[in-house]
Design a protein around this motif. Structure first.
Motif, PDB file in Angstrom:
ATOM      1  N   ALA A  81       0.818  -1.205   0.000  1.00 31.53           N
ATOM      2  CA  ALA A  81       0.000   0.000   0.000  1.00 31.53           C
ATOM      3  C   ALA A  81       0.857   1.263   0.000  1.00 31.53           C
ATOM      4  N   ILE A  82       0.253   2.362  -0.435  1.00 31.18           N
ATOM      5  CA  ILE A  82       0.845   3.690  -0.325  1.00 31.18           C
ATOM      6  C   ILE A  82       0.281   4.323   0.941  1.00 31.18           C
ATOM      7  N   PRO A  83       1.066   4.488   2.013  1.00 33.63           N
ATOM      8  CA  PRO A  83       0.542   5.071   3.257  1.00 33.63           C
ATOM      9  C   PRO A  83       0.098   6.515   3.039  1.00 33.63           C
ATOM     10  N   ARG A  84      -1.061   6.890   3.634  1.00 34.48           N
ATOM     11  CA  ARG A  84      -1.574   8.245   3.459  1.00 34.48           C
ATOM     12  C   ARG A  84      -1.901   8.946   4.767  1.00 34.48           C
ATOM     13  N   TYR A  85      -2.689   8.288   5.643  1.00 39.06           N
ATOM     14  CA  TYR A  85      -3.184   8.959   6.839  1.00 39.06           C
ATOM     15  C   TYR A  85      -2.970   8.100   8.082  1.00 39.06           C
ATOM     16  N   LEU A  86      -2.650   8.773   9.206  1.00 38.39           N
ATOM     17  CA  LEU A  86      -2.474   8.091  10.484  1.00 38.39           C
ATOM     18  C   LEU A  86      -3.371   8.715  11.542  1.00 38.39           C
ATOM     19  N   THR A  87      -3.723   7.895  12.537  1.00 39.01           N
ATOM     20  CA  THR A  87      -4.319   8.397  13.760  1.00 39.01           C
ATOM     21  C   THR A  87      -3.282   8.334  14.874  1.00 39.01           C
ATOM     22  N   CYS A  88      -3.533   9.063  15.958  1.00 39.63           N
ATOM     23  CA  CYS A  88      -2.607   9.057  17.094  1.00 39.63           C
ATOM     24  C   CYS A  88      -3.399   9.143  18.391  1.00 39.63           C
ATOM     25  N   ALA A  89      -3.381   8.075  19.183  1.00 41.73           N
ATOM     26  CA  ALA A  89      -4.024   8.074  20.500  1.00 41.73           C
ATOM     27  C   ALA A  89      -2.949   7.875  21.561  1.00 41.73           C
ATOM     28  N   MET A  90      -2.933   8.743  22.566  1.00 48.81           N
ATOM     29  CA  MET A  90      -1.913   8.696  23.608  1.00 48.81           C
ATOM     30  C   MET A  90      -2.530   8.470  24.974  1.00 48.81           C
ATOM     31  N   ILE A  91      -1.926   7.584  25.743  1.00 49.95           N
ATOM     32  CA  ILE A  91      -2.249   7.425  27.158  1.00 49.95           C
ATOM     33  C   ILE A  91      -1.059   7.971  27.934  1.00 49.95           C
ATOM     34  N   LEU A  92      -1.281   9.031  28.688  1.00 56.26           N
ATOM     35  CA  LEU A  92      -0.218   9.740  29.382  1.00 56.26           C
ATOM     36  C   LEU A  92      -0.327   9.505  30.883  1.00 56.26           C
ATOM     37  N   GLU A  93       0.820   9.314  31.525  1.00 56.37           N
ATOM     38  CA  GLU A  93       0.848   9.156  32.970  1.00 56.37           C
ATOM     39  C   GLU A  93       0.950  10.526  33.630  1.00 56.37           C
ATOM     40  N   GLU A  94       0.151  10.738  34.651  1.00 61.57           N
ATOM     41  CA  GLU A  94       0.253  11.961  35.443  1.00 61.57           C
ATOM     42  C   GLU A  94       1.700  12.155  35.900  1.00 61.57           C
ATOM     43  N   GLY A  95       2.217  13.352  35.715  1.00 61.52           N
ATOM     44  CA  GLY A  95       3.590  13.641  36.099  1.00 61.52           C
ATOM     45  C   GLY A  95       4.584  13.576  34.959  1.00 61.52           C
ATOM     46  N   LEU A  96       4.164  13.127  33.785  1.00 63.35           N
ATOM     47  CA  LEU A  96       5.060  13.106  32.635  1.00 63.35           C
ATOM     48  C   LEU A  96       5.543  14.527  32.341  1.00 63.35           C
ATOM     49  N   PRO A  97       6.843  14.759  32.254  1.00 66.08           N
ATOM     50  CA  PRO A  97       7.324  16.112  31.939  1.00 66.08           C
ATOM     51  C   PRO A  97       6.780  16.606  30.604  1.00 66.08           C
ATOM     52  N   MET A  98       6.302  17.831  30.598  1.00 68.21           N
ATOM     53  CA  MET A  98       5.739  18.391  29.373  1.00 68.21           C
ATOM     54  C   MET A  98       6.793  18.443  28.270  1.00 68.21           C
ATOM     55  N   GLN A  99       8.046  18.695  28.639  1.00 70.81           N
ATOM     56  CA  GLN A  99       9.099  18.762  27.640  1.00 70.81           C
ATOM     57  C   GLN A  99       9.314  17.413  26.967  1.00 70.81           C
ATOM     58  N   THR A 100       9.154  16.332  27.725  1.00 73.41           N
ATOM     59  CA  THR A 100       9.268  14.993  27.137  1.00 73.41           C
ATOM     60  C   THR A 100       8.154  14.771  26.129  1.00 73.41           C
ATOM     61  N   LEU A 101       6.939  15.165  26.496  1.00 75.51           N
ATOM     62  CA  LEU A 101       5.818  15.022  25.570  1.00 75.51           C
ATOM     63  C   LEU A 101       6.040  15.867  24.322  1.00 75.51           C
ATOM     64  N   ARG A 102       6.562  17.078  24.499  1.00 79.52           N
ATOM     65  CA  ARG A 102       6.851  17.927  23.333  1.00 79.52           C
ATOM     66  C   ARG A 102       7.844  17.230  22.393  1.00 79.52           C
ATOM     67  N   GLN A 103       8.869  16.622  22.963  1.00 80.52           N
ATOM     68  CA  GLN A 103       9.869  15.944  22.141  1.00 80.52           C
ATOM     69  C   GLN A 103       9.249  14.792  21.361  1.00 80.52           C
ATOM     70  N   VAL A 104       8.411  14.007  22.024  1.00 76.94           N
ATOM     71  CA  VAL A 104       7.782  12.868  21.365  1.00 76.94           C
ATOM     72  C   VAL A 104       6.852  13.334  20.244  1.00 76.94           C
ATOM     73  N   VAL A 105       6.064  14.360  20.513  1.00 78.77           N
ATOM     74  CA  VAL A 105       5.137  14.874  19.495  1.00 78.77           C
ATOM     75  C   VAL A 105       5.913  15.461  18.320  1.00 78.77           C
ATOM     76  N   ALA A 106       6.997  16.180  18.611  1.00 78.56           N
ATOM     77  CA  ALA A 106       7.821  16.731  17.528  1.00 78.56           C
ATOM     78  C   ALA A 106       8.432  15.617  16.693  1.00 78.56           C
ATOM     79  N   SER A 107       8.844  14.532  17.344  1.00 78.66           N
ATOM     80  CA  SER A 107       9.393  13.391  16.613  1.00 78.66           C
ATOM     81  C   SER A 107       8.344  12.771  15.700  1.00 78.66           C
ATOM     82  N   MET A 108       7.114  12.667  16.194  1.00 80.20           N
ATOM     83  CA  MET A 108       6.042  12.120  15.367  1.00 80.20           C
ATOM     84  C   MET A 108       5.794  12.998  14.145  1.00 80.20           C
TER      85      MET A 108
END
Length: 354
Positions: free
Chosen positions: A106-133
């Motif tokens: 197949a030719i990939p076109r669209y993705l979904t993204c569902a996240m389960i986050l733990e309370e206390g996760l550093p916001m900067q870590t989440l920013r890095q992961v989202v930027a990587s995505m």
């Protein structure tokens, strides 16, 4: 969190002042809305114009112009550690789903993204992961168009879990599947195996080792394009993730009721991976990969496919590693001239690998 593709948002995004994820970010209220608009919408708007609705709306004419069927897949990612040399859980989530679509033809076109986050996760870590995505999606040429965010109390998850689903368009006339494999067909791989599994093992810090190992995490859809451009009759393709090369080949052999004979000297393995496996008594054939493609093609097209793979940045170290035979098992001709059976992985060599 949902990014629809009907109309763009125009208001200025809010500022995120929280340093960590709190339960309020999953409550459905203002904090959650600020998180979505300030982080996810801003990162993922590289794709089609989006609006905050409860679904993504995809024009069918754009899909049917590229093929005659849809491919649809989903995967979840729970890797530990979530950030490692060569990538993080975000790059894994995008590339893993893109590759599952690509190896189906197949030719990939669209993705979904569902996240389960733990309370206390550093916001900067989440920013890095989202930027990587976002960066991985851009590299693969796909859009992240819808998703969801949940927050659980401390201890309810380990930092962050991600689920992605993907939609692709099946090329007309390209239908790789293991059942098409026949004796005489040739098996290829696009480069050194085991790097991801070895990298994660060292990154956990339990071995007191220092190496320059990096995960091979990368999108494979461009490489697949190169393969099918010269060989639309490709028999089978699979990305060798958990269970590694050995598991994929055993699945091929069982599905097609054939044997597969590998040549040890032709299977590429980096020296650092070999050294780690010798130290710990592991077999690189069973180590996980996140950017390795196993492909089976008719013998008369093997050299042409090999040249096409080596011409692509993701396949410069591609090799022919074996051939399909009669029988129903996978075997390996060793460097000493002996032959041994390569069975399925009995137990996990390393849990939470992707």
């Amino acid at each position: 969190m949902t990014l629809s593709i009907d109309k763009p948002t125009s208001k200025k995004p809010p500022r995120l002042r929280d340093k960590t994820i709190t339960l309020a970010h999953g409550s459905g209220g203002r904090a959650m809305q600020d998180l979505i608009e300030a982080l996810f919408v801003q990162a993922f708007q590289e794709g089609p114009a989006n609006a905050l609705e409860d679904q993504a709306r995809i024009p069918l004419d754009e899909l049917t112009a590229q093929g005659d069927r849809l491919a649809f897949t989903t995967d979840s990612f729970v890797v530990d550690p979530i950030i490692f040399p060569g990538g993080d859980i975000g790059t894994l989530a995008v590339n893993g789903t893109v590759n599952d679509l690509a190896v189906s033809g197949a030719i990939p076109r669209y993705l979904t993204c569902a996240m389960i986050l733990e309370e206390g996760l550093p916001m900067q870590t989440l920013r890095q992961v989202v930027a990587s995505m976002a960066a991985a999606a851009k590299q693969a040429g796909v859009a992240i168009v819808t998703g969801d965010t949940k927050v659980v109390p401390r201890g309810g998850a380990d930092k962050i879990f991600i689920n992605t689903a993907g939609i692709g368009v099946m090329r007309t006339g390209v239908t790789p599947a293991a059942v098409h494999i026949q004796p005489g067909d040739v098996v290829l791989v696009n480069g050194p195996i085991g790097n991801h599994g070895a990298t994660i093992m060292v990154a956990r810090g339990e071995l007191s080792l220092e190496t320059d190992l990096q995960s091979d995490c990368q999108p494979l859809n461009g490489l697949v394009d190169a393969i099918v451009s010269v060989c639309p009759e490709v028999k089978a393709m699979r990305d060798a993730t958990r269970g590694g090369l050995a598991t994929v080949l055993n699945e091929f052999a069982e599905s097609a009721r054939v044997g597969i004979r590998l040549i040890e000297d032709q299977i590429p393995v980096d020296d650092a991976v070999k050294g780690l496996c010798e130290l710990l008594g592991l077999d690189p054939l069973y180590l996980a990969n996140e950017g390795k493609l196993v492909v089976v093609v008719p013998p008369e097209q093997a050299e042409e496919v090999l040249a096409a793979m080596r011409s692509h940045p993701s396949g410069t170290q591609s090799q022919i590693i074996g051939q399909v035979t009669e029988g129903q098992w996978v075997s390996l001709k060793t460097a000493f001239g002996t032959e041994r059976v390569i069975d399925r992985l009995v137990d996990d060599q390393l849990p939470r690998i992707c």
